[in-house]
Write a protein that holds these residues in place. Structure first.
Motif, mmCIF file in Angstrom:
data_model
loop_
_atom_site.group_PDB
_atom_site.id
_atom_site.type_symbol
_atom_site.label_atom_id
_atom_site.label_comp_id
_atom_site.label_asym_id
_atom_site.label_seq_id
_atom_site.Cartn_x
_atom_site.Cartn_y
_atom_site.Cartn_z
ATOM 1 N N GLY A 1 0.829 -1.207 0.000
ATOM 2 C CA GLY A 1 0.000 0.000 0.000
ATOM 3 C C GLY A 1 0.856 1.246 0.000
ATOM 4 N N ASP A 2 1.938 1.198 0.766
ATOM 5 C CA ASP A 2 2.798 2.353 0.859
ATOM 6 C C ASP A 2 3.479 2.647 -0.475
ATOM 7 O OD1 ASP A 2 3.863 4.402 2.383
ATOM 8 O OD2 ASP A 2 5.775 3.346 2.456
ATOM 9 N N SER A 3 3.961 1.561 -1.139
ATOM 10 C CA SER A 3 4.616 1.771 -2.436
ATOM 11 C C SER A 3 3.632 2.329 -3.452
ATOM 12 C CB SER A 3 5.178 0.457 -2.979
ATOM 13 O OG SER A 3 6.070 -0.078 -2.055
ATOM 14 N N LEU A 4 2.405 1.809 -3.426
ATOM 15 C CA LEU A 4 1.404 2.295 -4.381
ATOM 16 C C LEU A 4 1.092 3.763 -4.139
ATOM 17 C CD1 LEU A 4 -1.293 -0.516 -4.726
ATOM 18 C CD2 LEU A 4 0.099 0.515 -6.536
ATOM 19 N N ALA A 5 0.884 4.125 -2.877
ATOM 20 C CA ALA A 5 0.565 5.519 -2.549
ATOM 21 C C ALA A 5 1.732 6.422 -2.944
ATOM 22 C CB ALA A 5 0.269 5.662 -1.059
ATOM 23 N N ALA A 6 2.952 6.001 -2.586
ATOM 24 C CA ALA A 6 4.126 6.821 -2.910
ATOM 25 C C ALA A 6 4.272 6.954 -4.427
ATOM 26 C CB ALA A 6 5.374 6.212 -2.296
ATOM 27 N N GLY A 7 3.985 5.865 -5.142
ATOM 28 C CA GLY A 7 4.056 5.908 -6.608
ATOM 29 C C GLY A 7 3.068 6.919 -7.173
ATOM 30 N N GLY A 8 1.869 6.917 -6.620
ATOM 31 C CA GLY A 8 0.857 7.873 -7.070
ATOM 32 C C GLY A 8 1.285 9.307 -6.814
#
Lengths: 149, 429
Positions: free
Chosen positions: B252-259
């Motif tokens: 979740g953190d990687s996805l949010a940071a990617g966004g």
């Protein structure tokens, strides 16, 4: 449908174009071209101020019964800009590129923050307050002469 | 939109001393940062946790960025939000003095590892930023203007509040008062402070000033409508993932940071594109500062992306430092410096021509700060950025970087000081 907002905002863009052209010629010290494009800019601004001061503002003031509010402020800022135009014309006449650049930078910010207030607040208010009278006012504005710049 | 617009009145602009105390203090913190870099040398950049680097980071983010941004916001609220801040003079006092003292104490507390100083600093900073946030919230609540800039400012304000709260928790943990997981707190503090407070505010301000100063087309409404809110929601999502299972949290953190990274890349790309289409073609220092800023922001995003793909980059202790240099110094300091060169001369001209009798000779903006002086300072700033980046490969470059940073901050201060003196000279006439 044409509104006060989109008509006068697009006139702002047109004035901006003339402004940028005059500034660029002055920076290159091409004085004949600067003189011509400054004249074009100056008369476009005079016409724009005229449309507002002679048609839009009085209509707005009659409709809202408010002569001390936003229109008074806009008229004051027009005066401040007219003062800058006078100095700019003198800089063009004197062929002083530094003076012109400094005045032009000053006018840009003054003009843009003024336009922002008109486009984000005053014009939408006018469209709303004046409602059905908008087409007639637009016609009058397009026929308005340039006021003394 | 149907605001009373009473505050379009120039009389409602705060006194010039309100923003200027912040502007004149800010470069001094960059000068302090230069001193610390010079004293510490390459040792400062061994890891992101060195006392020198922690002190440097806060001198830049609080002392320079937040200081300037608060001064500018107190000035801009009446125009942008159509809603002046209450009691600007009193608020300015209550924010400026503890912000200056608190930042200086925080930096020295971090540099000398003195928890007593940290505790005092936290108290002062929480007070200063708390007062500012309450005044800003009051002003925004009274505002009936609704546009993307105001939304971004609201989000930025919430981000600042969270950054301060997390900072208090961190300082308390370091002093032994609380027992929170430090790594997690740091991650959240950095996320809300940099992409949150600094990034969202720059974004919101850019929507207004980029088209205005360079006569570019407006940012597309489909972009301004969702961008700030999406970054904000992703920051929230990234913060809440830690409450879930570890596996879900890491994904979740990687996805949010990617966004968030994509959001800033879109913002920087759109800004560079609009600037390329600007109708005002003359060379302009503010525009050059913004271009340096946007290229740094794009580089920061690219580096972050690289670190997600190549574990070698992410594991390198220099990676977070380069990322920080690109975002804080290359992006934020550049953009904020560029803004000062428009705001300061304009405000001086504006206050002078309003106060002097009609027909008086008021200096124009370029007589207040010359294009030449501004350009020289910009070059020193750019040299500092390149030397700082170079020092990652050749640590000895830290020394010339510290010197150019000191030089650039002195030039900035002198430019602002000379402008202020000119104002005082004319205002006395």
């Amino acid at each position: 449908m044409e509104t006060i907002s989109n008509y006068l905002a697009s006139d702002h863009r047109q004035c901006d174009d003339y402004f940028a052209m005059a500034e660029e010629f002055a920076a290159k010290q091409d004085w004949p071209a600067t003189t011509a494009s400054f004249e074009q800019f100056h008369s476009a601004m005079a016409h724009h101020f005229g449309m507002e001061e002679q048609v839009l503002f009085p209509a707005f003031e009659r409709e809202t019964g408010n002569t001390m509010g936003p229109t008074r402020m806009m008229r004051m800022e027009h005066e401040q800009m007219r003062d800058l135009f006078t100095h700019m014309a003198a800089a063009v006449a004197a062929q002083d590129a530094d003076e012109y650049a400094g005045l032009s930078e000053t006018l840009l910010i003054m003009l843009q923050q003024h336009n922002l207030k008109e486009e984000q607040v005053l014009y939408p208010m006018s469209d709303q307050a004046l409602g059905a009278r908008v087409p007639e006012l637009l016609k009058q504005m397009k026929e308005a002469p340039g006021s003394a710049g | 939109m149907n605001a009373p617009i009473s505050s379009l009145s120039l009389q409602q602009a705060p006194p010039i001393s309100v923003p200027f105390r912040f502007f004149l203090s800010a470069p001094l913190f960059l000068l302090l940062a230069a001193l610390i870099l010079l004293i510490s040398g390459p040792q400062a950049l061994v890891s992101r946790w060195t006392p020198a680097l922690l002190a440097l980071t806060h001198l830049v983010t609080l002392g320079f960025l937040t200081m300037t941004m608060i001064g500018a916001l107190m000035q801009m609220f009446p125009v942008l939000a159509d809603s002046p801040m209450p009691q600007p003079r009193r608020v300015a006092w209550m924010v400026h003095v503890p912000l200056v003292a608190g930042t200086a104490m925080l930096a020295s507390g971090l540099f000398f590892s003195q928890t007593v100083l940290l505790d005092a600093a936290i108290f002062l900073l929480a007070f200063a930023l708390g007062v500012f946030l309450i005044a800003a919230a009051y002003s925004l609540a009274a505002s009936r203007v609704r546009h993307a800039t105001i939304h971004a400012m609201r989000f930025a304000g919430i981000a600042l509040m969270l950054t301060v709260g997390l900072g208090i928790a961190l300082a308390g943990t370091l002093s032994g008062d609380f027992h929170f997981p430090v790594q997690e707190l740091v991650r959240l503090h950095v996320a809300w402070g940099l992409p949150g407070w600094v990034g969202l505010l720059v974004m919101g301000v850019a929507y207004q000033v980029v088209p205005m100063f360079q006569l570019t087309p407006a940012y597309p409404a489909r972009l301004t409508r969702w961008l700030g809110g999406s970054v904000f929601l992703l920051l929230c999502a990234g913060s809440l993932t830690s409450l879930t299972s570890p596996l879900l949290a890491s994904w979740g953190d990687s996805l949010a940071a990617g966004g968030i990274a994509i959001g800033f890349a879109v913002f920087a790309g759109a800004t560079l594109y609009l600037q390329a289409k600007r109708r005002r073609r003359i060379v302009d220092v503010t525009q050059q500062f913004w271009r340096i800023g946007m290229l740094s922001l794009l580089s920061a995003v690219a580096l972050w992306g690289g670190a997600q793909l190549l574990t070698g980059i992410a594991a390198d202790s220099r990676y977070p430092i380069v990322l920080g240099v690109l975002f804080m110094f290359g992006f934020a300091v550049s953009v904020v410096s560029g803004m000062l060169y428009k705001i300061v001369p304009f405000l001086i001209w504006f206050h002078l021509q309003g106060g002097l009798p009609k027909g008086s000779a008021v200096p124009n903006m370029k007589q207040i700060i010359s294009g030449h002086a501004a350009r020289r300072q910009m070059q020193a700033h750019l040299a500092t950025l390149l030397l700082l980046l170079g020092s990652i490969a050749w640590p000895a470059l830290v020394y010339p970087a510290a010197l150019t940073l000191g030089f650039a901050s002195c030039l900035l201060w002198l430019n602002l000081f000379a402008a202020t003196r000119l104002y005082l000279k004319f205002a006395r006439l």
